[in-house]
Design an enzyme around this catalytic site. Structure first.
Site, short mmCIF file in Angstrom:
data_model
loop_
_atom_site.label_atom_id
_atom_site.label_comp_id
_atom_site.label_asym_id
_atom_site.label_seq_id
_atom_site.Cartn_x
_atom_site.Cartn_y
_atom_site.Cartn_z
NE ARG A 24 -0.72 -7.58 -8.05
CZ ARG A 24 -1.01 -8.22 -6.90
NH1 ARG A 24 -1.14 -7.15 -5.78
NH2 ARG A 24 -0.62 -9.48 -6.54
CG HIS A 54 5.70 0.06 -0.35
ND1 HIS A 54 5.84 0.01 -1.72
CD2 HIS A 54 4.94 -1.11 -0.08
CE1 HIS A 54 5.23 -0.94 -2.19
NE2 HIS A 54 4.47 -1.59 -1.20
P1 AMP Z 1 2.55 -4.63 -0.63
O1 AMP Z 1 3.82 -4.40 -0.96
O2 AMP Z 1 1.61 -3.96 -1.91
O3 AMP Z 1 1.96 -6.06 -0.06
O4 AMP Z 1 2.04 -3.48 0.49
C1 AMP Z 1 2.64 -3.31 1.55
C2 AMP Z 1 2.14 -2.42 2.48
O5 AMP Z 1 2.04 -0.98 1.76
C3 AMP Z 1 0.37 -2.79 2.93
O6 AMP Z 1 0.22 -2.37 4.28
C4 AMP Z 1 -0.37 -1.83 1.89
O7 AMP Z 1 -1.52 -1.51 2.25
C5 AMP Z 1 0.72 -0.68 1.99
N1 AMP Z 1 0.44 0.11 0.76
C6 AMP Z 1 0.72 -0.40 -0.48
N2 AMP Z 1 0.28 0.74 -1.46
C7 AMP Z 1 -0.14 1.89 -0.67
C8 AMP Z 1 -0.54 2.99 -1.23
N3 AMP Z 1 -0.72 3.48 -2.15
N4 AMP Z 1 -0.97 3.92 0.07
C9 AMP Z 1 -0.78 3.61 1.46
N5 AMP Z 1 -0.15 2.04 1.71
C10 AMP Z 1 0.02 1.45 0.66
#
Ligand code: AMP
Length: 281
Positions: free
Chosen positions: A187, A37
């Protein structure tokens, strides 16, 4: 850095930024921030004057029996991490602020949502596109930043933006991994030490597939079988899907050529992890 909880205050913030002629980036998240993030936020800050990140665990994108209730939440911790990454405002609305009584409007992207995660998580992308559409309307960003970690999500959002003539640019950021190769995810905190170790097989199997393609393998099914066999050597792994698809359509590909996406979702105990790799053959 401001923490904003209502749509009205968020719109007011945006109004002032626009009136000052500044550019605005949005980084939508569900919080419990990690370096993945924060990388999105830093890139957003490099591209625009002002960065808004939303932190909202969106009930609409979780299915029955999924982890909506347990999903980790810690706004104080998130604020401490977001500010040094260049974030100017966190938008953290309550569920009733986003979906008040009488809410009845949804955005649905068809076709590409029938594959991969869309097939195993009914209604998931309808929840994603609905909330992202609302966030775009509230924040009116010039650019919005998404991670390649959720490869299908990027395609679905880009489809929505093109189909609905939305006036912003979608920027994609590569997957950020732990030193041992595990893709960062909020997660990952659910994993026991044994599951955490077993989960290393995901990136390892993708790297093995990449090496096989680089060595000349062009049969999609052979690549898929290789990945399945590698992951199944881990007793704790329970495969949801492994797919070798065309990047543009997400249709399975038998003869590999052009832009390929190899995507997988695997359960370790109660935790469902996703990972992927993009290749040009
Ligand atoms: P989330 O909070 O899991 O919904 O993720 C929010 C944003 O962060 C989304 O655009 C995800 O694709 C991105 N994101 C989550 N994990 C990663 C990661 N390991 N590398 C790059 N982007 C990520």
């Amino acid at each position: 850095m401001q923490i904003i909880k209502t749509v009205a205050e968020m719109k007011d913030f945006v109004h002032k930024i626009k009136a000052a002629g500044k550019s605005l980036a949005l980084v939508p998240t569900m919080g419990y921030l990690h370096q993945g993030h924060l990388t999105l936020m830093r890139e957003a800050k490099a591209a625009c004057n002002t960065v808004v990140t939303s932190i909202f665990v969106n009930p609409l994108q979780f299915g029955v029996g999924e982890d909506y209730e347990e999903y980790p939440r810690d706004l104080t911790r998130d604020a401490q991490l977001a500010e040094p990454a260049g974030v100017d405002a966190i938008f953290a609305p309550a569920v009733a602020e986003m979906y008040p009584k009488g809410y009845h409007t949804f955005v649905d992207v068809e076709e590409i949502t029938n594959h991969l995660c869309g097939r195993s998580r009914a209604g998931h992308f309808r929840g994603v596109t609905t909330v992202v559409n609302k966030l775009f309307n509230i924040v009116q960003p010039d650019k919005a930043f998404f991670g390649q970690k959720d490869a299908q999500q990027v395609l679905v959002i880009k489809r929505m933006v093109a189909d609905l003539n939305m006036n912003l640019e979608i920027v994609t950021v590569p997957i950020v991994r732990e030193e041992d190769g595990l893709a960062m995810s909020s997660r990952n905190v659910y994993l026991t030490p044994e599951e955490r170790r077993a989960a290393l097989m995901l990136n390892r199997s993708l790297q093995q597939a990449k090496a096989a393609i680089e060595a000349g393998e062009r049969r999609g099914s052979a690549i898929r079988d290789m990945i399945v066999q590698t992951i199944e050597t881990e007793k704790l792994a329970n495969i949801d899907y492994v797919e070798v698809v065309a990047m543009s359509s997400l249709e399975p590909q038998e003869k590999l050529e052009g832009e390929i996406l190899i995507a997988l979702a695997v359960r370790f105990g109660k935790t469902r992890l996703i990972d992927n790799i993009m290749l040009t053959v």
